[in-house]
Each structure stands twice: as structure tokens, then as C-alpha cells.
Design a protein around this motif. Structure first.
Motif, PDB file in Angstrom:
ATOM      1  N   TYR A  59       1.188  13.820 -21.707  1.00 58.67           N
ATOM      2  CA  TYR A  59       1.645  12.596 -21.054  1.00 58.67           C
ATOM      3  C   TYR A  59       2.671  11.807 -21.857  1.00 58.67           C
ATOM      4  CZ  TYR A  59      -2.040  13.762 -17.843  1.00 58.67           C
ATOM      5  OH  TYR A  59      -2.808  14.425 -16.916  1.00 58.67           O
ATOM      6  N   GLN A  60       3.290  12.439 -22.846  1.00 52.64           N
ATOM      7  CA  GLN A  60       4.277  11.752 -23.679  1.00 52.64           C
ATOM      8  C   GLN A  60       5.410  11.123 -22.881  1.00 52.64           C
ATOM      9  OE1 GLN A  60       5.478  14.706 -26.646  1.00 52.64           O
ATOM     10  NE2 GLN A  60       4.683  13.368 -28.246  1.00 52.64           N
ATOM     11  N   GLU A  61       5.908  11.817 -21.885  1.00 56.50           N
ATOM     12  CA  GLU A  61       7.004  11.245 -21.092  1.00 56.50           C
ATOM     13  C   GLU A  61       6.528  10.663 -19.768  1.00 56.50           C
ATOM     14  OE1 GLU A  61       9.421  14.307 -18.521  1.00 56.50           O
ATOM     15  OE2 GLU A  61       9.320  15.085 -20.569  1.00 56.50           O
ATOM     16  N   LYS A  65       6.696   6.111 -18.170  1.00 56.24           N
ATOM     17  CA  LYS A  65       7.217   5.865 -16.823  1.00 56.24           C
ATOM     18  C   LYS A  65       6.196   5.114 -15.970  1.00 56.24           C
ATOM     19  CE  LYS A  65      10.373   9.815 -16.731  1.00 56.24           C
ATOM     20  NZ  LYS A  65      10.757  11.069 -16.052  1.00 56.24           N
ATOM     21  N   ASN A  85       3.325  19.945 -26.745  1.00 52.86           N
ATOM     22  CA  ASN A  85       4.392  19.039 -27.164  1.00 52.86           C
ATOM     23  C   ASN A  85       4.231  18.578 -28.612  1.00 52.86           C
ATOM     24  OD1 ASN A  85       5.659  19.146 -24.637  1.00 52.86           O
ATOM     25  ND2 ASN A  85       4.436  17.459 -23.828  1.00 52.86           N
ATOM     26  N   ARG A 217       2.281  18.482 -15.540  1.00 55.94           N
ATOM     27  CA  ARG A 217       3.613  18.805 -16.055  1.00 55.94           C
ATOM     28  C   ARG A 217       4.642  18.894 -14.919  1.00 55.94           C
ATOM     29  NH1 ARG A 217       3.370  25.314 -17.555  1.00 55.94           N
ATOM     30  NH2 ARG A 217       2.634  26.023 -15.529  1.00 55.94           N
ATOM     31  N   TRP A 220       7.320  16.453 -15.373  1.00 56.55           N
ATOM     32  CA  TRP A 220       8.224  16.480 -16.525  1.00 56.55           C
ATOM     33  C   TRP A 220       9.674  16.601 -16.075  1.00 56.55           C
ATOM     34  CZ3 TRP A 220       5.588  20.497 -20.321  1.00 56.55           C
ATOM     35  CH2 TRP A 220       4.382  19.948 -20.793  1.00 56.55           C
ATOM     36  N   ASP A 221      10.554  15.952 -16.799  1.00 54.38           N
ATOM     37  CA  ASP A 221      11.985  15.954 -16.472  1.00 54.38           C
ATOM     38  C   ASP A 221      12.593  17.354 -16.468  1.00 54.38           C
ATOM     39  OD1 ASP A 221      11.969  13.225 -16.206  1.00 54.38           O
ATOM     40  OD2 ASP A 221      12.821  12.824 -18.185  1.00 54.38           O
TER      41      ASP A 221
END
Length: 240
Positions: A59-61, A65, A85, A217, A220-221
């Protein structure tokens, strides 16, 4: 002048949040590790649980958000996990050191403890639980076993992963709160039976037109279809 104005507008639209790593005990006394992402002026909480073999690093990114949407977040290391990650699952490492079981179902008590911790320490107006892969099934079980405990559930790629017949489905039949289920396109068969048994009149699901991805995931970007998942997630959160 135009570039300065653009920078000022961008700065004003950023929601300020703080991040810290904490420890708290699970139901059996095992010390759990989690990352807290605190949004500015928010009294809503999303508790984030990772997929198999991973850690809170999933959940880092995603968590930052979610803070921009007005949610505090707690990204939890469950005892069944590993690394993702570059973030090692400290709860899993300690559980192994202490000789505790680390199968999927053993992590259910970690979900119970995380919800209890957030209630005790933050007492938010709303608590939403969010799971990925095996933990997405466990959050459905939690919402069914404790039907008045949380305000909503998001489940990314759930299924009956536990070797026990209808382990999740039986509990899911008791869910009363809003529920959101999503997955990769070809995973619907894994959770359709669970979804059908949920009696909540505020349940919804999302399947991408693309192949999609397994677990959280999908947001994810790095994945081109992440925006379609985000749109569905935001739409659901607005209903709670």
C-alpha cells in the motif's frame, strides 16, 4: 507567472498527511507492525490488509492517494506474509521466530486486533476494512462475524482459499454493511458464490474490460488499467 500559478494551485490541492510505523499486539499477544497514514482533519479510517506472501508495502502508493480522498489509513503486516516493494513483513518474521502458525486463517486474529486498535486509539466516525487476495476473504468473514463492527468492506480478489468448505461464504451471508468486490477479469468464478450470498442491499462489484490484476495491486500506477479500478473504488467510497 503562469508556471508559478500552476505550482500554487497544485500545492493547494494536495492533502497533507503524515506517516509513521507503529506496533501493537494481536489477540494472542504477537506484536504486529503497521504503517499509519494520517490525513488532515479526517475522522474516517481505512484498514488495509495485504495479499499472500507480501507486507504492508503493498500500500505504499495506494494509502497516500486514499488520504487525498479524506481517509486515514492503517496498512497492516499480518502474520501470514513476506516481502513486497522492499518492505519486509515484520509481523511474519516475529511470528516465525516465536514459533507461531502463519497460515492464512491464522491471520484472522490480526484483523480482529487491527480493528480493535483503531477503535481504541482513534475512535473514528467510520471504519472501512480493505483486503487483498487471501485477506480480502478474511475481511468479508470479519464483516459477517461482526456485522455491526465496521461501516464498509472492500475486497480485492476474494475466494474460498482456506481448505474449509464455505468458510467465507457462510460468514458473508451475515454482512449488513456496504460491500465492494473486484478482481482480475478471469477471477469472477472465485467469488461469485460469496457475492451472491451477501444480503446487504448496498453491495456492488467491478470487473475491468481489460485482463485486470489480482489483489490491490490493480491500483498501482504501473498497470495501464489502474484508473478504471480507482474510478470504481472512489464511486463506492462515496456511498459510505
Amino acid at each position: 507567472m503562469k508556471s508559478i500559478l500552476t505550482i500554487v494551485i497544485a500545492f493547494l490541492t494536495i492533502t497533507v498527511y503524515s506517516q509513521k510505523t507503529i506496533d501493537f499486539p494481536s489477540k494472542d499477544g504477537l506484536i504486529m507492525t503497521a504503517d499509519v497514514y494520517e490525513a488532515a482533519d479526517s475522522n474516517q479510517f481505512i484498514i488495509l490488509f495485504h495479499q499472500a506472501g507480501w507486507s504492508r508495502g503493498e500500500y505504499q502508493e495506494i494509502a497516500p492517494k486514499l488520504t487525498t480522498l479524506g481517509y486515514n489509513c492503517l496498512a497492516v503486516d499480518q502474520r501470514s506474509g513476506g516481502i513486497v516493494n522492499g518492505i519486509q513483513n515484520k509481523t511474519n518474521t516475529l511470528a516465525k521466530k516465536e514459533g507461531k502458525k502463519t497460515e492464512y486463517s491464522d491471520a484472522f486474529q490480526d484483523i480482529e486486533a487491527a480493528v480493535a486498535y483503531v477503535k481504541k486509539m482513534y475512535n473514528p466516525n467510520n471504519i472501512i476494512i480493505w483486503g487483498s487476495s487471501y485477506s480480502s476473504s478474511l475481511v468479508l468473514k470479519y464483516a459477517g462475524d461482526y456485522p455491526d463492527s465496521v461501516n464498509g468492506v472492500l475486497s480485492f480478489s476474494p475466494g474460498e482459499y482456506f481448505g474449509k468448505k464455505n468458510f467465507i461464504t457462510t460468514s458473508a451471508a451475515n454482512i449488513k454493511v456496504p460491500v465492494f468486490i473486484t478482481s482480475a477479469q478471469n477471477e469472477r468464478k472465485n467469488w461469485s458464490g460469496i457475492y451472491d450470498t451477501i444480503q446487504s442491499d448496498k453491495k456492488q462489484f467491478f470487473l475491468p474490460e481489460t485482463k485486470g490484476n489480482h489483489g490491490s495491486r490493480a491500483l498501482w500506477d504501473k498497470f495501464e488499467d489502474n484508473e478504471s479500478y480507482w474510478k470504481a473504488v472512489k464511486g463506492f467510497l462515496e456511498t459510505i
